[in-house]
Structure formats: structure tokens, C-alpha cells
Design an enzyme around this catalytic site. Structure first.
Site, short mmCIF file in Angstrom:
data_model
loop_
_atom_site.label_atom_id
_atom_site.label_comp_id
_atom_site.label_asym_id
_atom_site.label_seq_id
_atom_site.Cartn_x
_atom_site.Cartn_y
_atom_site.Cartn_z
CD GLU A 101 -48.97 -17.55 -43.00
OE1 GLU A 101 -50.09 -17.51 -43.50
OE2 GLU A 101 -47.95 -17.29 -43.65
CG HIS A 120 -56.03 -44.71 -42.77
ND1 HIS A 120 -56.26 -46.06 -42.90
CD2 HIS A 120 -57.14 -44.10 -43.28
CE1 HIS A 120 -57.43 -46.27 -43.49
NE2 HIS A 120 -57.99 -45.09 -43.72
CE LYS A 143 -48.94 -10.22 -48.75
NZ LYS A 143 -49.94 -11.09 -48.09
CB CYS A 151 -56.47 4.01 -56.35
SG CYS A 151 -56.60 2.88 -57.76
CE LYS A 195 -53.03 -17.52 -43.42
NZ LYS A 195 -52.95 -17.31 -44.80
NE ARG A 212 -57.14 3.79 -50.38
CZ ARG A 212 -58.23 3.28 -49.85
NH1 ARG A 212 -58.27 3.00 -48.57
NH2 ARG A 212 -59.30 3.04 -50.57
CD GLU A 265 -55.14 -20.15 -46.09
OE1 GLU A 265 -54.29 -20.89 -46.59
OE2 GLU A 265 -54.92 -18.95 -45.82
CG ASN A 291 -60.39 4.03 -54.75
OD1 ASN A 291 -60.18 2.96 -55.33
ND2 ASN A 291 -60.60 4.10 -53.45
N GLY A 292 -61.86 3.10 -57.67
CA GLY A 292 -63.06 2.28 -57.89
C GLY A 292 -63.06 1.69 -59.27
CD1 TRP A 300 -55.15 -2.89 -56.68
CD2 TRP A 300 -53.06 -2.76 -55.93
NE1 TRP A 300 -54.75 -4.15 -56.37
CE2 TRP A 300 -53.49 -4.11 -55.91
CE3 TRP A 300 -51.77 -2.44 -55.52
CZ2 TRP A 300 -52.66 -5.13 -55.46
CZ3 TRP A 300 -50.96 -3.47 -55.08
CH2 TRP A 300 -51.40 -4.79 -55.05
C1 AGP Z 1 -49.83 -17.06 -46.96
O1 AGP Z 1 -50.29 -16.58 -45.76
C2 AGP Z 1 -48.38 -16.99 -47.16
N1 AGP Z 1 -47.90 -15.68 -47.06
C3 AGP Z 1 -47.84 -17.78 -48.34
O2 AGP Z 1 -48.23 -19.11 -48.21
C4 AGP Z 1 -48.26 -17.29 -49.75
O3 AGP Z 1 -49.59 -17.61 -50.00
C5 AGP Z 1 -47.34 -17.97 -50.79
O4 AGP Z 1 -46.01 -17.58 -50.57
C6 AGP Z 1 -47.74 -17.66 -52.20
O5 AGP Z 1 -47.68 -16.30 -52.46
P1 AGP Z 1 -48.39 -15.68 -53.71
O6 AGP Z 1 -49.87 -15.85 -53.54
O7 AGP Z 1 -48.00 -14.23 -53.69
O8 AGP Z 1 -47.88 -16.40 -54.91
#
Ligand code: AGP
Length: 605
Positions: A485, A501, A600, A2, A482, A27, A478, A101-102, A75
Site C-alpha cells: 500500500e 503447490h 483512511k 487527547c 503494508k 490527538r 499484514e 489527558n489519560g 478522544w
Molecule cells: C490498512 O493499512 C489500511 N488502511 C486498510 O486495510 C484498513 O485496515 C481497512 O480499510 C479497514 O479499516 P478499519 O480498520 O478502519 O475498518
């Protein structure tokens, strides 16, 4: 996580508090509030669910006069995001206003004791106990009262309090939650983070754990928790406000990557009892997990990758049949879900449309549901039968980093919890190792210069491959996501044994292959696959555990993670991969925090 801001001086406090809160909104932004001590000796409060803009609207043109006050942007961790749970909080007689906060780990016990002594609680928060405890300190001076109250608290806190009995004094205390004091001329400030007060002063005292401070218009005095005065060296801040919001970093993403040791601590805090050898997840008490027949972990993107780690651990440690499913596929597959099953929806935002739809589908078919989410009050948080919050704090960069590691640690705790419920032995030392993860992550992140150099070397590659087996393969997925993207490089992850394969045809001289090799049981096999690609000219970058010197013979470069139990290695293995993606994107001049075409939170199907 927070945000706290406080002011004492001769100006009107309210505009300073609101502007400070806006700068701290990253935050937390589910509710906000301010308390100003007016000239008449009354504490005037305004608080609202929603963003600072909603609080401003609520206050309207109304003036809340007074030159001392505290503010908070929340938060949620304990208690839903609503008006009642928004800070500031009060005790019974309204004498004190406090913001926090905490996490106060022993709040339930304190609340019970206070209630038995006649205190009436208005919110569901852990914070409110502090206001009631202050009241019990009678007529003591505010600072002394706060010091005595902190003796009762377990957990993490940054606290700020004002009292109508001491109109010119603002007091604060810090334990494992950030808090800084801004020193001005005839005025003092306090905040969770420097940007909130940078417009007013550049002279900053960084409080340390166990510090308390008393701020009056004329002075900022810092004390240790036992009352001993202490000098904290003033830091003169040169950064501009925009840089300061990112903690002096160029991007939110690197700030969030570097926050992970702290996030590991927050995610495990109060949930692991090493002495008793147990994991505690009271949030799940209402579910009958001992008899669950089958688990379905449903998620998208990075959260899906965290789910893959979770699946391996739930099956490996707790021995419960677990499926890991992609949110957007789940409901179109006529999924085999029925009463007696448990669906675990994993989502940073709690708002991903495909994951929400999957949760609803699972529930429609009779399954109980758990949300593993970073956002209290989100749709998943509200709809699931139980919630395991991931406690990573707000994640701003589109590319997820700290939310992912928080998800995998939360799922690890869930696997250990289910193992306990089912009477299964857990490897000795695993809980202790979980507690050591923050220090190991710190060490690993301190080596980022090495990874930055590597990123510079691969930043122009046409294709990059990630290989691994078992948990290493889940992390490889993952790592490649990363990189794609934010750097826009083509990357592909595959189980190391699958190369032969088909994909081996794409290996030609100079192609970077990142080989994850942290799992002892599978190490020889992965080394065999490294040899295969190296024989075709690939440039192999191996990631292994410290002390695995033999890896150097089979790779062109080796990045070592600190020695760690295999089950929890993913939380460390992914760190160099996040850094690699970050530095490759920077080297290519990309907009790291807002990559092209991506959002996001994906709230559409
Ligand atoms: C991850 O870097 C991406 N922004 C994306 O794959 C994300 O994880 C996905 O859209 C799921 O989002 P969420 O965790 O908010 O459900």
C-alpha cells in the site's frame, strides 16, 4: 489520547487556546472545549461535541475575555463523545475547571466515594472526579490541592487546572501522559505537544512523570509531586510547526510506528492483574460470554489480519470455535450465524461500511456483537452490544500500524478473558510477558537503522514474498499489505507450506523472500521451506526470536525480535515489517501518509 493547551499572561487567552487546539486536533477530535477565567473572577466555559471548527462556531463572535485559560480536544475513552463529556470539567460549585489527558483507572471507585459524600456528577468521564476531589481540599492553594489530589489517582494523566480563587495561576501535573511547558516573556503556556505553542515560544520545558508545575504570567515553577522544587532544562526547539505536529518526524506513519510501545502500555493498562493472574474487561460484563457457542471475527484489510491473529488465539487459548471473515464477503455468503453466537467487528475507524454491514447482518441473525474499535462514538461503537476500545489514539497515516498492534493485543486480552470464563488453564508467565512487551518493542524499534538499510536493498525488487506458518502467516499477510500500500511494490504472502503447490514457480535468483520464523512448534517446517526457496536462488531474510543462531545457516540475512512467548510474538514480529514498508516507500519517494488510490476510512461498499 487527547490534547491539552493552557495559557497565562497578559493577552486574550481565547484565541491562543483555540489556535493551540487546532494544532493538537490530530490527538483527538470528537469534542473540544475551553475555560477562560474572566476579569470578574468567573470561569467562562464553552464546550461542544465535534471538531474545533464546531466549537468556534458555537463561540461565534462572542468574546470570552480573560488572560488565563485552559482548552482540550478529546478522544473519548470513558463516556460517549457529547457536550456533557467534553472537557473542561467542574466540581459541584464551579470553583475549579480542569482538563485531562489519560485514563484514571480507579475513577469508578472514587466516583462512588465522592457521590456518597454528596458530590453530583454531570458527565460520564473518568476526569470529573478530579474536579470534585479538588473541591474537597478546602482552602488550600491550588498547586498544593492538585498535588494532594494526584495522591488518590491511579493510572495516567496530564492535568491542567484553574481556580476562580487564584485568578493568576494555572497548575498542571503529569504522570505517563505527555505535557510540556512553554516559557515566554510575561506569559507561560502548557500543552500536550510542542506544536500547540510553537508560534508563541521556542523555549520548552519537558515535564517528567511525577512533576507538577505552577504557571503565573511571570514564572513557570516545576516541583516534584512531594513539593520539592526541581529544575527542568529548557529545550530550544528549532523545528517548524509542520514538522512538530509529526513530533519532528518526516511522516505520521513513522511517528505512529514509534508510538507502539506507549500504545502497548495503554492497551493493557488496568486490564491485567498480574498478582491475581487475571485479565479484567469490565466492558464485557453485560454479555454472557461463558456460554457463547461460536465466534465470528469480521473486519477488512489490516483489521482483518488482526482478526486472523485473534482467531488463532481464541481457538488456541480459550478453545472456542472461531471464524475469521472478510467484511465485504460476509453478508453475501448466507453466513452460518445464529443466536448463541458472538460477532466481533474489528475496525480502527469504526466506520468501514462492509464491517458495519456485517455487524448488522450478524445481529439480524441473532448474534450478540462486540466492536473492537479505535474511535469512540463511531458507528460501530454506537451499534454494538459492547465495545472494547483499542486505545491506540488517533491514527492519521492511511497505512495502519499502531491500531493493528493495539487490535491484536485487545483480541489477546479477549482470548485470555474467555479462557478464564471457561476455566481453561493459561500458560504460566503469559500475563507477565504481556507487561514486558513495551520494553521489548522499544528495544526492537531502536534497531530501525538496520531495517532502513535492508529497505534500501529491496526497494527496486519486482516481487517480494512473505512466508510463515500459523501466527507467522497471519503477520506475513499484514507485512505484505503494508509494503504494497505504501511502496507500490508487488508483494504476496503465503503459508510457507503452500509454496510447493504453485508459487515456487515464481522464485528465481535474487527474489527477496521474507520468512517469519518465530513459532517454535513450526520452526523446523518453515526452515525447510526457506531451504526450498534458497535452493532456487531466493534471497532469504528471516525474522526469528533472539538466540536462534541456527537460523543464520538457512538465511541470507536474519532480523531478530526479542525473545517472547509465541502467542504474543505477532505484536513484535510486525514491527520490522512496518518499518521495512515505511523505509521502502521513503526510498521510492512515495507519499507515505497518503498513498495513491487509498483512503483512511472506507465508508462505501
Ligand atoms: C490498512 O493499512 C489500511 N488502511 C486498510 O486495510 C484498513 O485496515 C481497512 O480499510 C479497514 O479499516 P478499519 O480498520 O478502519 O475498518
Amino acid at each position: 489520547m487527547c490534547g491539552i493547551v493552557g495559557y497565562v499572561g497578559s493577552e486574550e487567552a481565547l484565541p491562543i487556546l483555540l489556535e493551540g487546539l487546532e494544532r493538537l486536533e490530530y490527538r483527538g477530535y470528537d469534542s473540544a472545549g475551553v475555560a477562560v477565567l474572566g476579569g470578574e473572577g468567573e470561569i467562562l466555559v464553552s464546550k461542544r461535541a465535534g471538531r474545533i471548527v464546531d466549537l468556534r462556531r458555537h463561540i461565534g463572535d462572542g468574546v470570552v475575555p480573560g488572560s488565563i485559560g485552559i482548552g482540550h480536544t478529546r478522544w473519548a475513552t470513558h463516556g460517549r463523545p457529547n457536550d456533557e463529556n467534553a472537557h473542561p470539567h467542574f466540581g459541584c460549585d464551579g470553583r475549579y475547571a480542569i482538563v485531562h489527558n489519560g485514563i484514571i483507572e480507579n475513577y469508578a471507585q472514587l466516583r462512588e466515594e465522592l457521590s456518597a459524600r454528596g458530590h453530583i456528577f454531570r458527565s460520564e468521564t473518568d476526569t470529573e472526579v478530579v474536579a470534585h476531589l479538588l473541591e474537597e481540599e478546602g482552602d488550600r492553594r491550588l498547586l498544593e490541592a492538585l498535588m494532594r489530589v494526584t495522591d488518590h489517582l491511579h493510572g495516567s494523566y496530564a492535568l491542567a487546572a484553574i481556580s476562580r480563587d487564584e485568578p493568576g495561576t494555572l497548575v498542571v501535573a503529569r504522570e505517563q501522559s505527555p505535557l510540556v511547558v512553554g516559557v515566554g516573556r510575561g506569559e507561560q503556556f502548557v500543552a500536550s505537544d510542542i506544536p500547540a505553542i510553537l508560534r508563541h515560544t521556542r523555549e520548552i520545558l519537558i515535564l517528567e512523570d511525577g512533576d507538577c508545575a505552577q504557571l503565573t504570567a511571570g514564572a513557570a515553577e516545576v516541583f516534584r509531586h512531594d513539593g520539592t522544587p526541581v529544575e527542568r532544562e529548557a529545550l530550544h526547539v528549532e523545528w517548524d510547526v509542520a514538522a512538530a505536529e509529526k513530533g519532528g518526524h518526516d511522516h505520521f506513519m513513522i511517528k505512529e510506528i514509534l508510538e507502539q510501545p506507549h500504545v502497548f502500555r495503554e492497551t493493557t493498562r488496568g486490564r491485567i492483574d498480574v498478582t491475581a493472574g487475571r485479565v479484567r474487561l469490565p466492558e464485557l460484563d453485560g454479555l454472557d460470554l461463558a456460554t457463547v457457542r461460536r465466534l465470528h471475527i469480521v473486519a477488512c484489510g489490516t483489521s482483518y489480519h488482526a482478526g486472523l491473529v485473534g482467531r488463532a488465539l481464541l481457538e488456541g487459548i480459550a478453545r472456542v470455535e472461531t471464524r475469521s471473515e472478510i467484511g465485504s464477503e460476509f453478508r453475501y455468503q448466507n453466513p452460518l450465524v445464529e443466536a448463541g453466537d458472538l460477532l466481533i467487528a474489528v475496525s480502527q475507524s469504526g466506520e468501514t461500511a462492509d464491517t458495519i454491514a456485517a455487524l448488522r447482518e450478524g445481529r439480524r441473525r441473532g448474534a450478540k456483537t462486540i466492536a473492537v474499535t479505535n474511535v469512540r462514538g463511531s458507528s460501530l461503537d454506537r451499534e454494538a452490544d459492547a465495545v472494547l476500545p483499542t486505545l491506540a489514539g488517533p491514527e492519521i497515516a492511511v497505512a495502519s500500524s499502531k491500531a493493528y498492534t493495539s487490535q491484536i493485543l485487545t483480541l489477546t486480552l479477549l482470548a485470555l478473558h474467555m479462557a478464564q470464563l471457561r476455566g481453561r488453564e493459561v500458560r504460566a508467565g503469559l500475563l507477565e510477558e504481556l507487561m514486558e512487551l513495551p520494553a521489548k518493542a522499544d528495544l526492537l524499534l531502536s534497531l530501525r537503522g538496520e531495517i532502513e538499510a535492508l529497505a534500501g536493498r529491496i526497494a527496486q525488487a519486482k516481487d517480494i514474498f512473505y512466508i510463515g506458518r500459523g501466527l507467522d502467516y497471519a503477520v506475513a499477510l499484514e507485512g505484505q499489505l503494508k509494503l504494497k500500500e505504501i511502496s507500490y511494490l508487488h508483494a504476496e504472502a503465503l503459508p510457507a507450506g503452500e509454496l510447493k503447490h504453485g508459487t515456487l514457480a515464481l522464485i528465481e535468483p535474487g527474489v527477496p523472500v521474507i520468512a517469519l520464523c518465530t513459532q517454535q512448534r513450526l520452526r523446523e517446517k518453515t526452515i525447510g521451506n526457506m531451504t526450498e526457496v534458497r535452493a532456487r536462488g531466493a534471497h532469504v531474510i528471516a525474522i526469528g526470536q533472539a538466540g536462534d543462531v541456527e537460523l543464520e545457516r538457512h538465511a541470507d540475512e536474519v532480523l531478530s525480535i526479542p525473545d517472547v512467548a509465541e502467542e504474543i510474538a505477532p505484536a513484535l514480529t510486525v514491527l520490522p515489517l512496518q518499518l521495512l514498508a515505511y523505509y521502502a516507500a521513503v526510498a521510492r519517494g512515495n507519499d507515505v501518509d497518503k498513498p495513491r488510490n487509498l483512503a483512511k476510512s472506507v465508508t462505501v461498499e
